[in-house]
Write a protein that holds these residues in place. Structure first.
Motif, short mmCIF file in Angstrom:
data_model
loop_
_atom_site.label_atom_id
_atom_site.label_comp_id
_atom_site.label_asym_id
_atom_site.label_seq_id
_atom_site.Cartn_x
_atom_site.Cartn_y
_atom_site.Cartn_z
N ILE A 190 0.93 -1.10 -0.15
CA ILE A 190 0.23 -0.24 0.23
C ILE A 190 0.70 1.20 0.01
O ILE A 190 2.00 1.02 0.13
N PRO A 191 0.07 2.37 -0.20
CA PRO A 191 1.26 3.41 -0.40
C PRO A 191 1.82 3.83 1.46
O PRO A 191 1.37 4.30 2.37
N GLU A 192 3.24 4.33 0.77
CA GLU A 192 4.27 4.77 2.27
C GLU A 192 4.08 6.40 1.83
O GLU A 192 4.95 6.19 1.62
N LEU A 193 3.52 7.03 2.63
CA LEU A 193 3.18 8.36 2.76
C LEU A 193 4.17 8.85 4.42
O LEU A 193 3.68 8.31 4.56
N LYS A 194 4.77 9.57 3.68
CA LYS A 194 5.46 10.73 4.79
C LYS A 194 4.50 12.62 4.42
O LYS A 194 4.57 12.39 3.18
N LEU A 195 3.71 12.81 4.83
CA LEU A 195 3.02 14.23 4.72
C LEU A 195 3.51 15.58 5.85
O LEU A 195 3.44 14.71 6.91
N ASP A 196 4.51 16.27 4.95
CA ASP A 196 4.31 17.65 6.07
C ASP A 196 3.91 18.90 5.42
O ASP A 196 3.95 19.00 4.36
N TYR A 197 3.67 19.38 6.21
CA TYR A 197 3.49 21.04 5.73
C TYR A 197 3.51 22.25 6.71
O TYR A 197 4.52 21.38 7.36
N GLN A 198 4.48 23.33 6.64
CA GLN A 198 5.04 24.10 7.07
C GLN A 198 4.69 25.74 6.73
O GLN A 198 3.26 26.18 5.65
N ILE A 199 4.18 26.28 7.37
CA ILE A 199 3.19 27.80 7.66
C ILE A 199 4.09 29.02 7.38
O ILE A 199 5.24 29.39 8.81
N ARG A 200 4.30 29.48 7.28
CA ARG A 200 5.35 31.26 7.18
C ARG A 200 5.01 31.99 6.51
O ARG A 200 3.20 31.77 5.95
N LYS A 201 4.73 33.00 7.09
CA LYS A 201 4.74 34.71 6.94
C LYS A 201 4.51 35.10 6.02
O LYS A 201 6.26 34.67 5.55
N LEU A 202 4.43 35.51 4.79
CA LEU A 202 4.46 36.18 4.02
C LEU A 202 4.35 37.55 3.38
O LEU A 202 3.90 37.56 4.68
N LEU A 203 5.12 38.22 2.92
CA LEU A 203 4.80 40.79 2.38
C LEU A 203 3.69 40.16 2.53
O LEU A 203 2.49 39.62 2.07
N GLY A 204 2.96 41.69 3.08
CA GLY A 204 2.24 42.07 3.39
C GLY A 204 1.41 41.09 4.61
O GLY A 204 1.80 40.99 5.35
N ALA A 205 0.04 41.53 3.95
CA ALA A 205 -1.19 40.66 4.42
C ALA A 205 -1.69 38.55 4.41
O ALA A 205 -2.17 38.40 4.12
N LYS A 206 -0.31 38.05 3.45
CA LYS A 206 -0.40 37.06 3.58
C LYS A 206 0.23 35.98 4.00
O LYS A 206 0.89 36.20 4.79
N TYR A 207 -0.25 34.84 3.68
CA TYR A 207 0.41 33.62 4.51
C TYR A 207 0.62 32.62 3.36
O TYR A 207 -0.13 32.60 2.94
N GLY A 208 2.06 31.47 3.56
CA GLY A 208 1.83 30.33 2.67
C GLY A 208 2.08 29.47 3.65
O GLY A 208 2.81 28.98 4.76
N VAL A 209 1.35 28.79 2.92
CA VAL A 209 1.63 27.08 3.01
C VAL A 209 2.26 26.34 2.44
O VAL A 209 1.67 25.75 0.57
N THR A 210 4.00 25.72 2.42
CA THR A 210 4.14 24.08 1.95
C THR A 210 4.23 23.03 1.69
O THR A 210 3.66 22.91 3.70
N LEU A 211 2.93 22.80 1.26
CA LEU A 211 3.24 21.10 1.42
C LEU A 211 4.31 19.92 0.77
O LEU A 211 4.43 20.00 -0.40
N THR A 212 4.27 18.62 1.38
CA THR A 212 5.57 17.60 0.69
C THR A 212 4.12 16.63 1.00
O THR A 212 3.88 16.45 1.92
N ILE A 213 4.75 15.48 -0.14
CA ILE A 213 3.84 14.21 0.23
C ILE A 213 5.13 14.19 -0.44
O ILE A 213 5.46 14.23 -1.25
N ILE A 214 5.69 12.82 0.26
CA ILE A 214 6.50 11.92 -0.49
C ILE A 214 6.24 10.39 -0.27
O ILE A 214 5.75 9.70 0.95
N GLN A 215 6.30 9.94 -1.25
CA GLN A 215 5.78 8.28 -1.28
C GLN A 215 6.93 7.64 -0.89
O GLN A 215 8.19 7.31 -2.18
N TYR A 216 7.00 6.29 -0.01
CA TYR A 216 7.91 5.46 -0.30
C TYR A 216 7.95 3.55 -0.69
O TYR A 216 6.60 4.12 -0.99
N GLY A 217 9.16 3.28 -0.65
CA GLY A 217 8.71 2.20 -0.99
C GLY A 217 8.62 1.77 -2.08
O GLY A 217 9.51 3.02 -2.94
#
Length: 135
Positions: free
Chosen positions: A51-78
């Motif tokens: 079955i899929p072996e997944l590492k699921l991760d995210y990072q939240i950060r403040k961007l310029l102005g009134a914006k926020y960023g989210v970076t999603l990382t999905i890695i399949q192992y196996g």
């Protein structure tokens, strides 16, 4: 596949049940109902030995102005690389934002930006994907 196409698939299955049904015939009926080739789906879920072996991760950060960023990382192992839609919920201070990504590579990295502050990210909240989470 969606609800409408799935209902069509069930109708096809019902019609074929007295004629004998094998995996190849089932794949053909599902592809017809979905109006697209589903060979990849049947190959991975009926021929792969894992079955899929997944590492699921995210990072939240403040961007310029009134914006926020989210970076999603999905890695399949196996050994096998699976293809599947992955629903992601971004919980913000002002409500939830739903996104769907189609995963079909070993590693994905997505960056999203928002005007409301994200609090957390939930991957596959409904647990639709049969998977093992890797820490």
């Amino acid at each position: 596949m969606g609800e409408t196409n799935f209902k069509s698939f069930l109708k096809y299955l019902h019609k074929e049940q007295t004629r004998g049904l094998n995996l190849s015939k089932m794949e053909m009926l599902a592809s017809r109902a979905n109006k697209t080739d589903l060979k990849w789906f049947f190959r991975q879920w009926f021929e792969y030995l894992s079955i899929p072996e997944l590492k699921l991760d995210y990072q939240i950060r403040k961007l310029l102005g009134a914006k926020y960023g989210v970076t999603l990382t999905i890695i399949q192992y196996g050994k096998d690389i699976y293809s599947f839609p992955l629903n992601i919920k971004i919980v913000t201070e002002e409500g939830n934002i739903l996104r769907r990504f189609f995963i079909n590579k070993r590693k994905y990295k997505f960056s999203l930006s928002f005007f409301t502050k994200p609090v957390r990210v939930i991957f596959d909240e409904e647990n639709f994907i049969l998977k093992e989470i890797v820490q």
